[in-house]
Write an enzyme that holds these catalytic residues in place. Structure first.
Site, PDB file in Angstrom:
ATOM      1  N   ALA A 148       0.842  -1.201   0.000  1.00 10.97           N
ATOM      2  CA  ALA A 148       0.000   0.000   0.000  1.00 10.97           C
ATOM      3  C   ALA A 148       0.871   1.241   0.000  1.00 10.97           C
ATOM      4  CB  ALA A 148      -0.914   0.018   1.219  1.00 10.97           C
ATOM      5  N   ASP A 149       0.414   2.258  -0.698  1.00  8.92           N
ATOM      6  CA  ASP A 149       1.051   3.567  -0.629  1.00  8.92           C
ATOM      7  C   ASP A 149       0.351   4.459   0.387  1.00  8.92           C
ATOM      8  OD1 ASP A 149       3.168   4.467  -3.026  1.00  8.92           O
ATOM      9  OD2 ASP A 149       2.120   2.579  -3.348  1.00  8.92           O
ATOM     10  N   ARG A 150      -0.934   4.211   0.593  1.00  8.42           N
ATOM     11  CA  ARG A 150      -1.670   4.942   1.626  1.00  8.42           C
ATOM     12  C   ARG A 150      -2.933   4.166   1.971  1.00  8.42           C
ATOM     13  NH1 ARG A 150      -2.271  11.173   2.647  1.00  8.42           N
ATOM     14  NH2 ARG A 150      -0.345  11.135   1.451  1.00  8.42           N
ATOM     15  N   ALA A 164      -4.904   2.911  -1.269  1.00  9.93           N
ATOM     16  CA  ALA A 164      -4.282   3.318  -2.529  1.00  9.93           C
ATOM     17  C   ALA A 164      -3.023   2.493  -2.730  1.00  9.93           C
ATOM     18  CB  ALA A 164      -3.939   4.806  -2.497  1.00  9.93           C
TER      19      ALA A 164
END
Length: 377
Positions: free
Chosen positions: A253-255, A263
């Site tokens: 995950a990036d966020r 995201a």
């Protein structure tokens, strides 16, 4: 031996140039924040945890150099201002990744506290920053190993009911090349292998930047793990295949928003939809630093859009059989003049996620289908 993508020792920072992989294993030296910014922006280093660590260590290297050449201001306030400006500059290199902004905020607090301490000088502020950045590197590796262990145990219990070995599909790159070491989602696969509980790993090509075929496949081969590469469009057929027998999909995950919306690299959302249809567990593996409680849901996450050329062309080595030199060339693969939409990320709704793996364990939804990520803090 697990790949070491970030090498750091007392101010000397070097990273594997991921633009050259898997064809050339070359380390690039980072001396300052400007070089760190370009390494992140140009994707010589990528992966939310890794870019946060590289950004912090790039500035640490710059401060080491300033002190070594007696160019650091003696005033604590001047160094604090310098560090804060550099951190905000580094954050602009990849705004989607919350780890980077989270690390910057924590480091701003460190230098602010150091600057307010009695007898503070420019050197004491710089030293406090360097120590904090180096501690982030060590902690990230430790957290990744915990994530790997928690994820492996969850899969064995919930997907296999404690019997047999797991077959796992992963997307993009979430290993040593995306973190300071070991990895998040790929760390789960490594932990399964360490426990002799990995039947097989599948990785997607991950178009358009091919992080799966270039990077994840590189790590899987490096670690001699049983693995197979597929194109993104083969995922549905793979999940439908009884012969493949995929038990779980694990992504990074990036966020992660407060409600669990995630995201991650473009294509993740599609895999989650496929997992739901085929009754395959879908897991997100990420450190707590990736969870952003200030972002309430996925519709608040800013999605970076990248160059059209990443979709319309591909880069690789010229086939010089017998030659030790590798010449990288770019080849066009699309009709000239076609419009291109190239979002770097998509958002997977929390409803499609079975669990979020962190260094504290695996967070599952309650009976109402809601994640309570605030309980992790």
């Amino acid at each position: 031996m697990t790949l070491q993508a970030i090498k750091y020792n007392n101010g000397d920072l070097a990273i594997i140039d991921q633009l050259q992989l898997p064809h050339v294993e070359k380390y690039v030296t980072i001396h300052n924040s400007e070089e760190g910014w370009h390494a992140i922006k140009d994707m010589r280093v990528r992966g939310a945890p890794a870019i946060a660590i590289v950004a912090a260590l790039a500035l640490a290297s710059e401060l080491h150099g300033l002190m070594a050449h007696d160019k650091l201001s003696p005033e604590a306030e001047d160094v604090q201002t310098f560090v804060v400006e550099k951190l905000r500059y580094l954050v602009s290199s990849r705004p989607t990744a919350v780890n980077l902004s989270d690390a910057a905020r924590k480091l701003e607090v460190v230098v602010a506290q150091s600057a307010r301490a009695p007898g503070a000088t420019g050197k004491t502020v710089a030293t406090a920053f360097i120590q904090a950045a180096e501690e982030m590197l060590v902690k990230d590796v430790e957290d990744n190993k915990k994530i790997g262990e928690h994820g492996a145990q969850w899969i064995l219990k919930n997907s296999l009911e404690g019997h047999g070995k797991a077959t796992v599909l992963t997307h993009c790159n979430t290993g040593s090349l995306a973190t300071s070491g070991y990895g998040t989602a790929l760390g789960v696969i490594r932990s399964l292998a360490s426990a002799d509980s990995l039947q097989h790993a599948y990785c997607t090509e991950t178009r358009p930047y091919n992080q799966g075929s270039r990077l994840t496949a590189f790590e899987l081969v490096h670690d001699a793990l049983p693995a197979t590469l597929i194109t993104d469009s083969m995922a549905a057929a793979l999940l439908a295949s009884k012969k493949a027998g995929v038990n779980a999909i694990v992504v990074g995950a990036d966020r992660v928003a407060a409600n669990g919306d995630t995201a991650n690299k473009i294509g993740t959302y599609g895999l989650a939809v496929l997992a739901k249809y085929h009754n395959v567990k879908f897991l997100v593996a990420a450190p707590l630093t990736t969870i952003d409680l200030n972002t309430k849901s996925g519709d608040q996450i800013v999605i970076e859009e990248r160059l059209a050329s990443e979709v319309t062309s591909i880069r690789g080595p010229r086939d010089n059989t017998g030659s030790e030199d590798v010449e990288l060339v770019t080849v066009c693969t699309a009709a000239k003049g076609i419009n291109v939409w190239n979002p770097a990320f998509d958002v997977t709704p929390a409803a499609l996620i079975d669990g979020i793996i962190t260094e504290k364990g695996v967070m599952e939804k309650d009976s109402a289908g809601m994640f309570h990520l605030e309980e992790l803090f």
